[in-house]
Write a protein that holds these residues in place. Structure first.
Motif, PDB file in Angstrom:
ATOM      1  N   GLU A   1      26.769  19.388  16.387  1.00 39.43           N
ATOM      2  CA  GLU A   1      27.882  19.699  17.264  1.00 39.43           C
ATOM      3  C   GLU A   1      29.201  19.458  16.552  1.00 39.43           C
TER       4      GLU A   1
ATOM      5  N   ILE B   1      37.213  23.093  21.818  1.00 39.07           N
ATOM      6  CA  ILE B   1      35.991  23.871  21.622  1.00 39.07           C
ATOM      7  C   ILE B   1      34.892  22.931  21.155  1.00 39.07           C
TER       8      ILE B   1
ATOM      9  N   THR C   1      31.704  29.849  16.183  1.00 43.28           N
ATOM     10  CA  THR C   1      32.669  29.052  16.929  1.00 43.28           C
ATOM     11  C   THR C   1      33.548  29.984  17.757  1.00 43.28           C
ATOM     12  N   TRP C   2      33.645  29.713  19.053  1.00 40.52           N
ATOM     13  CA  TRP C   2      34.423  30.590  19.931  1.00 40.52           C
ATOM     14  C   TRP C   2      34.977  29.764  21.095  1.00 40.52           C
TER      15      TRP C   2
ATOM     16  N   ARG D   1      28.110  33.275  24.923  1.00 40.46           N
ATOM     17  CA  ARG D   1      28.879  34.112  23.995  1.00 40.46           C
ATOM     18  C   ARG D   1      28.223  35.482  23.833  1.00 40.46           C
TER      19      ARG D   1
ATOM     20  N   THR E   1      31.023  23.252  19.981  1.00 40.39           N
ATOM     21  CA  THR E   1      30.039  24.279  19.639  1.00 40.39           C
ATOM     22  C   THR E   1      29.047  23.738  18.624  1.00 40.39           C
ATOM     23  N   ASP E   2      28.018  24.485  18.393  1.00 43.80           N
ATOM     24  CA  ASP E   2      26.970  24.157  17.444  1.00 43.80           C
ATOM     25  C   ASP E   2      27.324  24.788  16.099  1.00 43.80           C
TER      26      ASP E   2
ATOM     27  N   SER F   1      25.893  27.641  25.217  1.00 46.11           N
ATOM     28  CA  SER F   1      27.169  28.258  24.820  1.00 46.11           C
ATOM     29  C   SER F   1      26.941  29.522  23.994  1.00 46.11           C
ATOM     30  N   GLU F   2      25.882  29.535  23.191  1.00 48.21           N
ATOM     31  CA  GLU F   2      25.604  30.733  22.391  1.00 48.21           C
ATOM     32  C   GLU F   2      25.079  31.866  23.268  1.00 48.21           C
TER      33      GLU F   2
END
Length: 424
Positions: A7, A19, A27-28, A355, A21-22, A351-352
């Protein structure tokens, strides 16, 4: 599961929000959609593929609105016109055969026989061809997988349709059904997709595929489906000759009008059958939810949305195993391939998935040209009241089905590690 090392925390350069993210994925920013689709729409489709994509998008959006409003009726006029065009295509093949027979009879003993044989050979190659199993298909018959067939039978009974006669297992991240010959039914299960689904999602997947038999689909019926294959054969014959000399260049030029005509017929047939195909996908989604629950059906769509990750992970695992297997042992280091794939897919963070959903909405993502946009399919499922499963996963049955698939799992793992993964 994601670890703390994977993370990362950063600030959005566009809105300044935090943000999380993994690091393995893009990354977004969920707040403003910064970098939600860094690759953009990808390579632009051209020619017939572009036409088919636009048709799929148009009817997918139109039918979403209609089904959302509760209108599930079909378009009878479009179906009739599609059948008329398909019969015309097959009629032309019959004319070519008749001309060939006339050439043989009238020119017996002379050059007319060559003329007749040419037209007969052309008509034979353009004949309506029904689907059939190939020698390379890995077929599981009922005696080999009684529990799997029992599950398929139960799902078919729940939908009020007939079960399948054969199951083929391959290495595509997909699943499909089709007619075999005049009466038999075939289910094709892609092992990479099957392995990354939960037991309840597998029931939803089977419910979706059998739902196609329940609701029917003009595009893949016997008359229209074989007409598409005949037209594809015409287009293959009419492709320009590469690196042409003078004679070839003249031939290429002479074929342009006929190639445009055949392309136009294919596009028209696509246009007429698209509403049926798109509606069939939406209705199959509803059948999937009724069989495996709304949650299970939506889960299958999420997995299909990250199908590229399935393919990428398989390539990475296979390449690593092939490197370790250099020196004559390539193909032997295949143990645990499917488990590694499933573990990676289970580690993908929510989260992915979100996205990919947003990027898919921007791109108009769909499984292929016969499917409506994936985000609309998922939205239509989730906007309605949740539907419970009519067929539920039983741990004992799941284990028995896994046992029935054990041999084919090992065999396909060895083959893809030995030969590489050729994803179509």
């Amino acid at each position: 599961m994601r670890t703390a090392e994977e993370e990362i925390v950063s600030s959005c350069p566009q809105c300044g929000g935090q943000i999380r993210t993994d690091r393995r994925f893009t990354t977004w920013c969920a707040a403003c959609d910064w970098n939600v689709d860094p690759q953009g729409p990808g390579e632009r489709k051209r020619g017939l593929a572009s036409v088919r994509h636009r048709i799929a998008q148009h009817y997918g959006e139109l039918l979403f609105t209609e089904l959302r409003a509760g209108n599930s009726g079909g378009r009878t006029v479009s179906r009739l016109l599609a059948y008329a065009i398909a019969l015309t295509v097959h009629g032309l093949t019959c004319v070519l055969a008749a001309v060939g027979v006339w050439g043989l009879v009238a020119g017996w003993g002379g050059l007319g026989m060559a003329f007749g044989l040419f037209f007969l050979a052309l008509a034979w190659s353009l004949r309506p061809r029904l689907n059939r199993l190939s020698d390379d298909d890995r077929v599981l018959l009922r005696p080999q997988a009684p529990e799997l067939y029992a599950l398929i039978d139960e799902i078919a009974a729940a939908q009020g349709t007939r079960s399948v006669d054969a199951v083929v297992v391959d290495v595509e991240a997909n699943a499909s059904v089709t007619q075999l010959g005049l009466r038999r039914r075939l289910l094709t299960l892609g092992l990479p997709l099957w392995e990354v689904l939960s037991p309840q999602q597998r029931i939803a997947l089977l419910g979706h595929e059998l739902g196609h038999f329940t609701h029917g689909d003009t595009r893949y019926g016997m008359v229209v489906g074989t007409a598409f294959r005949t037209l594809d054969t015409w287009l293959h014959y009419l492709q320009p000759i590469p690196n042409p000399n003078v004679i070839h260049a003249i031939t290429n030029l002479a074929c342009v009008p006929l190639r445009l005509l055949v392309t136009g017929v294919v596009a028209l047939l696509d246009l007429l059958t698209a509403p049926s195909a798109q509606r069939g996908e939406y209705l199959a989604d509803a059948a999937s939810a009724r069989t495996g629950s709304t949650e299970g059906a939506a889960g299958v769509m999420d997995r299909l949305l990250v199908a590229d990750s399935i393919v990428t992970t398989l390539h990475r695992e296979i390449n690593g195993r092939r490197m370790r297997g250099r020196g004559g042992t390539a193909g032997q280091d295949s143990e645990g391939l499917w488990e590694a794939l499933a573990a990676h897919m289970d580690s993908i963070p929510e989260s992915e998935y979100e996205r990919q959903r947003r990027a898919g909405a921007l791109r108009g993502h769909s499984v292929d040209a016969s499917h409506p946009p994936t985000h609309l399919r998922r939205r239509l499922l989730l906007e309605g009241p949740p539907v419970p499963a009519s067929v539920t996963a039983d741990p004992g049955r799941s284990e028995r089905i896994a046992g029935e698939l054990a041999d084919v799992r090992r065999t396909l793992a060895r083959e893809v590690v030995r030969d590489g993964y050729d994803h179509r």
